[in-house]
Design a protein around this motif. Structure first.
Motif, PDB file in Angstrom:
ATOM      1  N   LEU A   1       6.136 -15.591   8.378  1.00 36.67           N
ATOM      2  CA  LEU A   1       5.690 -14.851   9.225  1.00 36.67           C
ATOM      3  C   LEU A   1       6.141 -15.337  10.674  1.00 36.67           C
TER       4      LEU A   1
ATOM      5  N   HIS B   1       6.548 -13.774  -0.235  1.00 35.41           N
ATOM      6  CA  HIS B   1       6.631 -14.004   1.282  1.00 35.41           C
ATOM      7  C   HIS B   1       7.122 -15.227   1.651  1.00 35.41           C
TER       8      HIS B   1
ATOM      9  N   GLN C   1      13.115 -11.340  -2.899  1.00 34.95           N
ATOM     10  CA  GLN C   1      13.114 -10.440  -4.060  1.00 34.95           C
ATOM     11  C   GLN C   1      14.134 -10.895  -4.872  1.00 34.95           C
TER      12      GLN C   1
ATOM     13  N   TYR D   1      10.802 -11.948   3.387  1.00 37.58           N
ATOM     14  CA  TYR D   1      10.542 -11.872   2.145  1.00 37.58           C
ATOM     15  C   TYR D   1      11.845 -12.010   1.063  1.00 37.58           C
TER      16      TYR D   1
ATOM     17  N   GLN E   1       8.210 -10.530   9.511  1.00 43.16           N
ATOM     18  CA  GLN E   1       8.040 -11.334   8.114  1.00 43.16           C
ATOM     19  C   GLN E   1       9.162 -11.183   7.477  1.00 43.16           C
TER      20      GLN E   1
ATOM     21  N   PHE F   1       2.439  -9.406  -1.868  1.00 42.16           N
ATOM     22  CA  PHE F   1       2.684  -8.147  -2.883  1.00 42.16           C
ATOM     23  C   PHE F   1       2.528  -8.747  -4.354  1.00 42.16           C
ATOM     24  N   GLY F   2       2.208  -7.668  -5.192  1.00 37.74           N
ATOM     25  CA  GLY F   2       2.076  -7.925  -6.546  1.00 37.74           C
ATOM     26  C   GLY F   2       3.561  -7.777  -7.074  1.00 37.74           C
TER      27      GLY F   2
ATOM     28  N   THR G   1      -0.201 -12.461   6.749  1.00 39.98           N
ATOM     29  CA  THR G   1       0.706 -12.152   5.790  1.00 39.98           C
ATOM     30  C   THR G   1       0.216 -11.031   4.897  1.00 39.98           C
TER      31      THR G   1
ATOM     32  N   LEU H   1       7.809  -9.167  -4.252  1.00 37.04           N
ATOM     33  CA  LEU H   1       8.305  -9.528  -3.156  1.00 37.04           C
ATOM     34  C   LEU H   1       7.542 -10.824  -2.943  1.00 37.04           C
TER      35      LEU H   1
ATOM     36  N   PHE I   1      14.613  -9.767   2.759  1.00 39.51           N
ATOM     37  CA  PHE I   1      14.220  -8.369   3.625  1.00 39.51           C
ATOM     38  C   PHE I   1      13.623  -9.226   4.657  1.00 39.51           C
TER      39      PHE I   1
END
Lengths: 114, 110
Positions: free
Chosen positions: B48, B45, B37, B35, B33, A105-106, A102, B43, B88
């Motif tokens: 996966l 997760h 938002q 995601y 993967q 992200f920030g 995986t 983003l 996404f």
């Protein structure tokens, strides 16, 4: 839960100025990435970084961009001479292994170039 | 070529309904993967799925992968207003990067 942290959360800069966006990846991660998202558009890959060097970069990542891991924890993106079209959200990300893991992200750094 | 395109671009449903989003891609992948938002945020997760897997579940999320059709779907069951976000898919497009699709904007009406 460990997370990727980014600073600043928002920066406004004059066109032509240099900007440094900072990231602290998750501590045991080895692979680092920068992505950007222009408002209302898709998330675009900029660069990946491993073992203190760039692994891959996109056509967006031209000579005005550079990345650095100045110490054991920070990962920075420098934009040398900002343009209006650099206005975007910049995301830092990290992963512990190559593609099979995986990517975390920030929260992103909003950059507004005026 | 576009690596990862979601459809629909936008989806509006009532709370409690299921939401299905699809992702198509063009080249062979090792992993895909998904995601989420929220507007103006980072983003997050979700799941996966590897190329040798056909289905994965996580809570109210179900992801399928059909490598023969080069497509994946994300199903959110019993949707809630808090699920309102953009979703996404991201596919590995090279050794060191993932490429994101254009996203599906989901709106769940209370």
């Amino acid at each position: 839960e460990p997370e990727v942290t980014q600073t600043p959360s928002h920066q406004v800069t004059q066109m032509g100025q240099e900007v440094i966006l900072r990231c602290v990846p998750i501590s045991n991660h080895l692979y680092f990435y920068w992505y950007r998202q222009i408002l209302g558009q898709k998330v675009e890959f900029l660069v990946s970084f491993y073992n203190n060097e760039i692994s891959e970069k996109s056509e967006i990542f031209d000579d005005q961009f550079s990345v650095e891991r100045p110490d054991g924890s920070n990962f920075t993106l420098k934009i040398r001479s900002t343009k209006l079209e650099d206005s975007a959200m910049y995301f830092c990300a990290s992963s512990s292994e190559l593609l099979g893991n995986t990517i975390y992200f920030g929260e992103g750094s909003w950059l507004t170039v005026v | 070529s576009q690596q990862g395109e979601e459809d629909p671009q936008a989806l509006s449903i009532q709370e409690g309904e299921n939401a299905t989003m699809n992702c198509s891609y063009k080249t062979s992948i090792n992993n895909l993967q998904w995601y989420r938002q929220n507007s103006g945020r980072g983003l997050v997760h979700l799941i996966l799925i590897r190329s040798n897997e056909r289905e994965k579940h996580s809570g109210r999320l179900r992801v399928t992968l059909d490598t023969s059709k080069k497509s994946s779907s994300l199903l959110i069951t019993a949707s809630r207003a808090a699920d309102t976000a953009s979703y996404f898919c991201a596919t590995d497009a090279g050794t060191y990067k993932y490429i994101f699709g254009t996203g599906t904007r989901l709106k769940v009406l209370a």
